[in-house]
Design an enzyme around this catalytic site. Sequence first.
Site, PDB file in Angstrom:
ATOM      1  N   ASN A 162       0.853  -1.183   0.000  1.00  0.00           N
ATOM      2  CA  ASN A 162       0.000   0.000   0.000  1.00  0.00           C
ATOM      3  C   ASN A 162       0.895   1.240   0.000  1.00  0.00           C
ATOM      4  OD1 ASN A 162      -1.499   2.219   0.999  1.00  0.00           O
ATOM      5  ND2 ASN A 162      -3.091   0.809   1.678  1.00  0.00           N
ATOM      6  N   ASP A 164      -0.160   4.417  -0.199  1.00  0.00           N
ATOM      7  CA  ASP A 164      -0.834   5.644   0.279  1.00  0.00           C
ATOM      8  C   ASP A 164       0.086   6.489   1.153  1.00  0.00           C
ATOM      9  OD1 ASP A 164      -3.046   4.452  -0.779  1.00  0.00           O
ATOM     10  OD2 ASP A 164      -4.068   4.111   1.136  1.00  0.00           O
ATOM     11  N   HIS A 165       0.914   5.770   1.957  1.00  0.00           N
ATOM     12  CA  HIS A 165       1.732   6.465   2.955  1.00  0.00           C
ATOM     13  C   HIS A 165       2.778   7.368   2.306  1.00  0.00           C
ATOM     14  CE1 HIS A 165      -0.270   3.759   5.714  1.00  0.00           C
ATOM     15  NE2 HIS A 165      -0.023   2.820   4.826  1.00  0.00           N
ATOM     16  N   ARG A 173       3.420  18.375   2.360  1.00  0.00           N
ATOM     17  CA  ARG A 173       4.127  19.534   1.825  1.00  0.00           C
ATOM     18  C   ARG A 173       3.332  20.227   0.708  1.00  0.00           C
ATOM     19  NH1 ARG A 173       9.531  21.724   2.098  1.00  0.00           N
ATOM     20  NH2 ARG A 173       9.630  21.888   4.355  1.00  0.00           N
ATOM     21  N   HIS A 198      -5.639   3.556  -1.801  1.00  0.00           N
ATOM     22  CA  HIS A 198      -6.980   3.869  -1.307  1.00  0.00           C
ATOM     23  C   HIS A 198      -7.329   5.273  -1.801  1.00  0.00           C
ATOM     24  CE1 HIS A 198      -9.790   4.044   2.501  1.00  0.00           C
ATOM     25  NE2 HIS A 198     -10.411   4.376   1.389  1.00  0.00           N
ATOM     26  N   ARG A 200      -9.526   8.023  -1.310  1.00  0.00           N
ATOM     27  CA  ARG A 200     -10.533   8.466  -0.338  1.00  0.00           C
ATOM     28  C   ARG A 200     -11.357   9.604  -0.912  1.00  0.00           C
ATOM     29  NH1 ARG A 200     -10.501   7.624   5.182  1.00  0.00           N
ATOM     30  NH2 ARG A 200      -9.147   5.914   5.821  1.00  0.00           N
ATOM     31  N   ARG A 204      -7.218  12.708   0.764  1.00  0.00           N
ATOM     32  CA  ARG A 204      -6.190  13.180   1.706  1.00  0.00           C
ATOM     33  C   ARG A 204      -4.790  12.686   1.329  1.00  0.00           C
ATOM     34  NH1 ARG A 204      -7.594   9.825   7.099  1.00  0.00           N
ATOM     35  NH2 ARG A 204      -9.654  10.626   6.666  1.00  0.00           N
ATOM     36  N   HIS A 205      -4.727  11.531   0.642  1.00  0.00           N
ATOM     37  CA  HIS A 205      -3.381  11.104   0.206  1.00  0.00           C
ATOM     38  C   HIS A 205      -3.343  10.824  -1.301  1.00  0.00           C
ATOM     39  CE1 HIS A 205      -5.331   7.371   1.322  1.00  0.00           C
ATOM     40  NE2 HIS A 205      -5.060   7.486   2.607  1.00  0.00           N
ATOM     41  N   GLU A 225      -8.478   0.319  -3.237  1.00  0.00           N
ATOM     42  CA  GLU A 225      -9.270   0.270  -2.005  1.00  0.00           C
ATOM     43  C   GLU A 225     -10.231   1.447  -2.026  1.00  0.00           C
ATOM     44  OE1 GLU A 225      -7.669   0.746   2.058  1.00  0.00           O
ATOM     45  OE2 GLU A 225      -6.389  -0.884   1.383  1.00  0.00           O
ATOM     46  N   THR A 255      -6.908   6.165   9.781  1.00  0.00           N
ATOM     47  CA  THR A 255      -6.764   5.084   8.810  1.00  0.00           C
ATOM     48  C   THR A 255      -8.037   4.239   8.932  1.00  0.00           C
ATOM     49  OG1 THR A 255      -5.439   3.158   8.171  1.00  0.00           O
ATOM     50  CG2 THR A 255      -5.473   3.672  10.510  1.00  0.00           C
ATOM     51  N   THR A 256      -8.225   3.262   8.028  1.00  0.00           N
ATOM     52  CA  THR A 256      -9.430   2.442   8.105  1.00  0.00           C
ATOM     53  C   THR A 256      -9.494   1.782   9.479  1.00  0.00           C
ATOM     54  OG1 THR A 256      -8.974   1.970   5.794  1.00  0.00           O
ATOM     55  CG2 THR A 256     -10.753   0.722   6.822  1.00  0.00           C
ATOM     56  N   GLU A 306     -10.751  -9.657   2.617  1.00  0.00           N
ATOM     57  CA  GLU A 306      -9.461  -9.301   3.223  1.00  0.00           C
ATOM     58  C   GLU A 306      -9.705  -9.246   4.720  1.00  0.00           C
ATOM     59  OE1 GLU A 306      -7.328  -5.781   1.838  1.00  0.00           O
ATOM     60  OE2 GLU A 306      -6.371  -5.618   3.796  1.00  0.00           O
ATOM     61  N   HIS A 346      -3.537  -4.923   7.438  1.00  0.00           N
ATOM     62  CA  HIS A 346      -3.705  -3.770   8.324  1.00  0.00           C
ATOM     63  C   HIS A 346      -2.854  -3.934   9.575  1.00  0.00           C
ATOM     64  CE1 HIS A 346      -5.188  -0.091   9.947  1.00  0.00           C
ATOM     65  NE2 HIS A 346      -5.922   0.099   8.853  1.00  0.00           N
ATOM     66  N   GLY A 368       1.450  -1.634   4.305  1.00  0.00           N
ATOM     67  CA  GLY A 368       1.881  -0.303   3.892  1.00  0.00           C
ATOM     68  C   GLY A 368       2.766   0.375   4.918  1.00  0.00           C
ATOM     69  N   HIS A 369       2.146   0.779   6.031  1.00  0.00           N
ATOM     70  CA  HIS A 369       2.817   1.667   6.971  1.00  0.00           C
ATOM     71  C   HIS A 369       4.199   1.177   7.427  1.00  0.00           C
ATOM     72  CE1 HIS A 369       2.964   4.882   9.914  1.00  0.00           C
ATOM     73  NE2 HIS A 369       3.476   3.990  10.731  1.00  0.00           N
TER      74      HIS A 369
END
Length: 398
Positions: A162, A164-165, A173, A198, A200, A204-205, A225, A255-256, A306, A346, A368-369
Amino acid sequence: MPVDISIQYSPEEYKLNAKLLTRRAVGLLKECRVQDHSLSILLVNDKEISWLNEHYRGKKGPTNVLSFPFADGGDESLLQLPVNELGDIIISLDTAWREARELNTSFHQRLTWLMTHGFLHLIGYDHERSEKEAEKMYDREKELLDILKKSRSNQMTQLAINVDHVATIRQARGINEPDPVAAAAICELAGAKGIVVHLREDRRHMQDRDIWLLKETVKTKLNLEMGAAKEIIKIALDLKPDMVTLVPEKRAELTTEGGLNVSGQKKKLAKTIAKMTQAGIPVSLFIDPEPKQIKASHQIGASFVEIHTGRYCDAPDEKTKGKEFQLIADSAEEAYQMGLRVNAGHGLDYLTTGPIAALDTIEELSIGHSIISRAVFCGLDLAVRDMLAIIEQNGRLY
Ligand code: PXP
């Protein structure tokens, strides 16, 4: 049932191991052409196996596995048995744990080895008879373990990343770097088998530009996602990613937060699934490890689920973690048995991923994270390869 497994000790904790062993034992019966026979496997602790070892073999202390064949004297005598019962295999879970650690292998692998060894004794092999017999038994053992390895329900758990991060850092920025599209390419080059993003509603990302570029550049598989919102559904239908994962989406969440309540909104989700299916896009539902959500996902025609691993990853102590792991393992098994394809994700990191990767019902992990966090210090390529190494080591399940 040709295979009867009973656990004399911590039945809850080892329920999953018992299910996996049952599947593998059925595989052994077939492979050795004795599928019309049955056997029983007893999983005990060191105390119980010590008693049996002393009582039946005159040997003190625990051992890893004991076999009590009904027939004695080789393959042919099986055919003369009045009942189709091969006998009993007794495995000490304590010794299996110890040996798994000593041999740097997974618990599942060790149990499977012990069961295969015990099974060969039941059908007439005996390494104690002579050197020649020992060689014959070990050769057959290796052959059978290789076959079981290949018959793993999934060849190897895949890693989807993922990104997104990466977009979150860029958006902080408000400029054009770091680029999640470039990150996705590095992840693929390092061996990831999928990219997850994802989109959204509040953007936001990930931005629209990102997903359209990724659609062009991702070489493995693009998993979009998304919440089941009208605007996003339209984008997904135009984009045609390789699959979509429906998640609950709340504006205020970081996050979700939890899985989809599928059983509570079957009608709405079934409609979205039908639209995606018509457009040739397989749908996965992100759910908590709960039987009612699995059943509902199956009923409304999802291709995948999932399973949310967040509660397992965030567990405050080992006991809770063990319980949460068992819920995931049982849910994955249940979904797999129903014919759903199973992913999980997750909160997985470099410590929590191993046991999940060892579950052979799970096809793919979405992470991801933790990978992007590690990448800040050691680079994305290495961060991906380190995670792949963990998956590979634990996924080598016989
Ligand atoms: N799966 C789903 C459905 C998610 O929402 C997320 C987070 O975006 C992940 C997996 C990956 O979680 P993490 O970033 O904690 O690895």
